[in-house]
Enzyme design. Structure first.
Site, PDB file in Angstrom:
ATOM      1  N   LYS A  27      -6.115 -38.142  76.384  1.00 35.41           N
ATOM      2  CA  LYS A  27      -5.350 -39.246  75.798  1.00 35.41           C
ATOM      3  C   LYS A  27      -4.015 -38.721  75.288  1.00 35.41           C
ATOM      4  O   LYS A  27      -3.963 -37.601  74.791  1.00 35.41           O
ATOM      5  CB  LYS A  27      -6.122 -39.907  74.656  1.00 35.41           C
ATOM      6  CG  LYS A  27      -7.448 -40.531  75.055  1.00 35.41           C
ATOM      7  CD  LYS A  27      -7.273 -41.841  75.794  1.00 35.41           C
ATOM      8  CE  LYS A  27      -8.575 -42.272  76.466  1.00 35.41           C
ATOM      9  NZ  LYS A  27      -8.529 -43.579  77.086  1.00 35.41           N
ATOM     10  N   HIS A  50     -15.930 -43.498  88.146  1.00 36.54           N
ATOM     11  CA  HIS A  50     -15.508 -44.428  87.093  1.00 36.54           C
ATOM     12  C   HIS A  50     -15.662 -45.846  87.628  1.00 36.54           C
ATOM     13  O   HIS A  50     -15.660 -46.058  88.834  1.00 36.54           O
ATOM     14  CB  HIS A  50     -14.048 -44.124  86.710  1.00 36.54           C
ATOM     15  CG  HIS A  50     -13.641 -44.737  85.408  1.00 36.54           C
ATOM     16  ND1 HIS A  50     -13.333 -46.071  85.273  1.00 36.54           N
ATOM     17  CD2 HIS A  50     -13.482 -44.187  84.180  1.00 36.54           C
ATOM     18  CE1 HIS A  50     -13.010 -46.309  84.003  1.00 36.54           C
ATOM     19  NE2 HIS A  50     -13.094 -45.187  83.313  1.00 36.54           N
TER      20      HIS A  50
HETATM   21  C1  RUB Z   1     -12.355 -44.403  77.072  1.00 37.99           C
HETATM   22  C2  RUB Z   1     -11.770 -44.565  78.416  1.00 37.99           C
HETATM   23  C3  RUB Z   1     -12.605 -45.044  79.566  1.00 37.99           C
HETATM   24  C4  RUB Z   1     -13.735 -45.900  79.193  1.00 37.99           C
HETATM   25  C5  RUB Z   1     -14.280 -46.855  80.248  1.00 37.99           C
HETATM   26  O1  RUB Z   1     -11.406 -43.958  76.112  1.00 37.99           O
HETATM   27  O2  RUB Z   1     -10.652 -44.239  78.659  1.00 37.99           O
HETATM   28  O3  RUB Z   1     -11.897 -45.497  80.623  1.00 37.99           O
HETATM   29  O4  RUB Z   1     -14.680 -44.951  79.005  1.00 37.99           O
HETATM   30  O5  RUB Z   1     -15.466 -47.426  79.810  1.00 37.99           O
HETATM   31  P1  RUB Z   1     -11.790 -43.919  74.559  1.00 37.99           P
HETATM   32  P2  RUB Z   1     -16.772 -47.598  80.702  1.00 37.99           P
HETATM   33  O6  RUB Z   1     -12.865 -42.907  74.396  1.00 37.99           O
HETATM   34  O7  RUB Z   1     -10.533 -43.531  73.826  1.00 37.99           O
HETATM   35  O8  RUB Z   1     -12.249 -45.288  74.184  1.00 37.99           O
HETATM   36  O9  RUB Z   1     -17.404 -46.273  80.809  1.00 37.99           O
HETATM   37  O10 RUB Z   1     -17.598 -48.555  79.916  1.00 37.99           O
HETATM   38  O11 RUB Z   1     -16.368 -48.129  82.017  1.00 37.99           O
END
Ligand code: RUB
Length: 411
Positions: free
Chosen positions: A150, A266
């Site tokens: 991030k 993802h």
């Molecule tokens: C989380 C992030 C992801 C999410 C997606 O960032 O960037 O894309 O995990 O979610 P943070 P999912 O930890 O700052 O919230 O796994 O539910 O698809």
């Protein structure tokens, strides 16, 4: 409709049919709506047709075997499918195609699907799987603990690599690119991959094994080449966004011999399909298809605990699909991610079990002490939970966890 697709009460051979469960909302009698569905997705259309002969209907017609409340079970004959050529795109156009737009059905959600052995055998499943990832990381039992770099976008390759190194020094086993980061000007894929590989090598030389998933999501005609390049630049794991790139992208990355690293899957955009409890596609069929196509790690939700909308029972089903021993593939490492921070780890692990990869982006980068201390906070929360020690107790002797709990609480 000339023919009835209703076969209520019939027990079909699970090796001869693809069996789907749909949740249907309609003003019509449920039998009528179900027949519209089965006709549209197999041998029929909106009117009688002279070309539908009896043997075609008998061989290829969908069979409605059960209607219980709003759940309709439809069994599609295995011969309707052509996996050697069509694979997932053709499977989806039958089990999750036009049916979503039929007037007869106000809302419909594909809740689950079971594939016969002959179709399962057309897919290879994960090359590495959960145990392969654990072997690479030399971490046999504890939950894997990771981060999403991030901010989501904007860091240079050098700063991204520094973030990864700091995360490793804080004990994280995994890191990954954000789904929105691919090959932008501010962080070219080649420079980022090379810089991160150096960080991982340095960590290894210092005694810490770690993986970073490089996001190679791109257009269909470039995905394999992009993954090969990333690999040649030092990527030890690649990431692909399954719903924006397609299941075929996961499959080619997992099955092509040139790719020798694990595939992190993802599911960005899944909310468009999964969020409405009455319409769309539940995550469970998506998870089953990802496993068939060879994803080694898959985002499954945070069991109703993190920042993303999700139901704990559905997320639990996704995890079970990652480990179901009856399907004949290696197990998938379930990934819990989205709004995670150290104070949530004990609740997540209580619901997921230890065979899980838990990730925090903001929950690492947002730590008042910086990325290394943020990573330490996450690692300590995982250690405490694994040892069965309450987080507050463990935090008395672990400063980074204490600061994390003071910053974000523990829900
Ligand atoms: C989380 C992030 C992801 C999410 C997606 O960032 O960037 O894309 O995990 O979610 P943070 P999912 O930890 O700052 O919230 O796994 O539910 O698809």
């Amino acid at each position: 409709m000339n023919y009835s697709y209703l076969h209520l009460g019939e027990k079909v051979d699970p090796d001869a049919y693809v069996v789907c469960e749909y949740r249907i909302t309609t003003d019509l009698p449920m039998t009528k709506a179900a027949e519209e569905l089965a006709a549209e997705q197999s041998t029929g259309t909106w009117t009688n047709i002279s070309t539908l002969e009896n043997d075609i209907f008998e061989k290829y017609g969908g069979r409605i075997t059960d209607i219980t409340g709003d759940i309709v079970t439809v069994a599609f004959p295995v011969d309707d499918f052509c996996t050697d050529v069509g694979a997932v795109p053709q499977i989806l156009s039958i089990i999750a195609g036009n049916l979503f737009g039929l007037h007869a059905i106000d809302k419909i959600r594909l809740e689950d699907v079971w594939f016969p052995r002959s179709i399962r055998e057309d897919f290879k499943g994960p090359k590495f799987g959960a145990s392969g990832l654990r072997k690479i990381l030399d971490r046999p039992e504890k939950p894997l603990v990771g981060t999403i770099v991030k901010p989501k976008i904007g860091l240079s390759p050098k700063d991204t690599a520094k973030y990864v190194y700091e995360s490793g020094k804080g004990g994280l086993t995994n890191s990954k690119d954000d789904e929105t980061l691919v090959d932008q000007k501010f962080c070219p894929l080649e420079d980022r991959t090379t810089a991160i590989a150096e960080s991982l090598d340095l960590l290894k030389s210092e005694g810490h094994k770690m993986l970073h998933a490089i996001n190679i999501s791109t257009s269909g005609h470039r995905i394999l080449e992009t993954a090969e390049k990333a690999q040649s630049w030092g990527a030890k794991q690649i990431m692909v966004d399954v719903l924006t790139c397609g299941f075929a992208a996961v499959q080619v990355l997992a099955e092509d011999r040139s790719i020798k690293v694990p595939v992190h899957v993802h599911r960005t955009m899944h909310g468009a399909m999964t969020r409405d409890p009455l319409h769309g596609i539940a995550m469970l069929p998506i998870a089953k298809l990802c496993r068939m196509c060879g994803g080694d790690a898959l985002h499954v939700g945070t069991l109703g605990i993190g920042k993303m909308e999700g139901r704990s029972d559905e997320d639990r089903d996704n995890i079970d699909a990652c480990f179901d021993t009856s399907v004949g593939y290696k197990e998938v490492m379930p990934v819990c991610s989205g709004g995670v921070y150290p104070g949530l780890i004990d609740k997540i692990v209580a619901a997921s079990g230890n065979n899980v990869q838990i990730q925090a982006g903001g929950g690492v980068a947002g730590h008042p002490g910086g990325v290394r201390k943020g990573a330490l906070g996450m690692s300590q929360a995982v250690d405490a939970t694994f040892l069965g020690i309450p987080l507050n107790e463990y935090a008395k002797t672990h400063d980074e966890l204490r600061t994390a709990l003071e910053t974000w609480g523990s829900k």
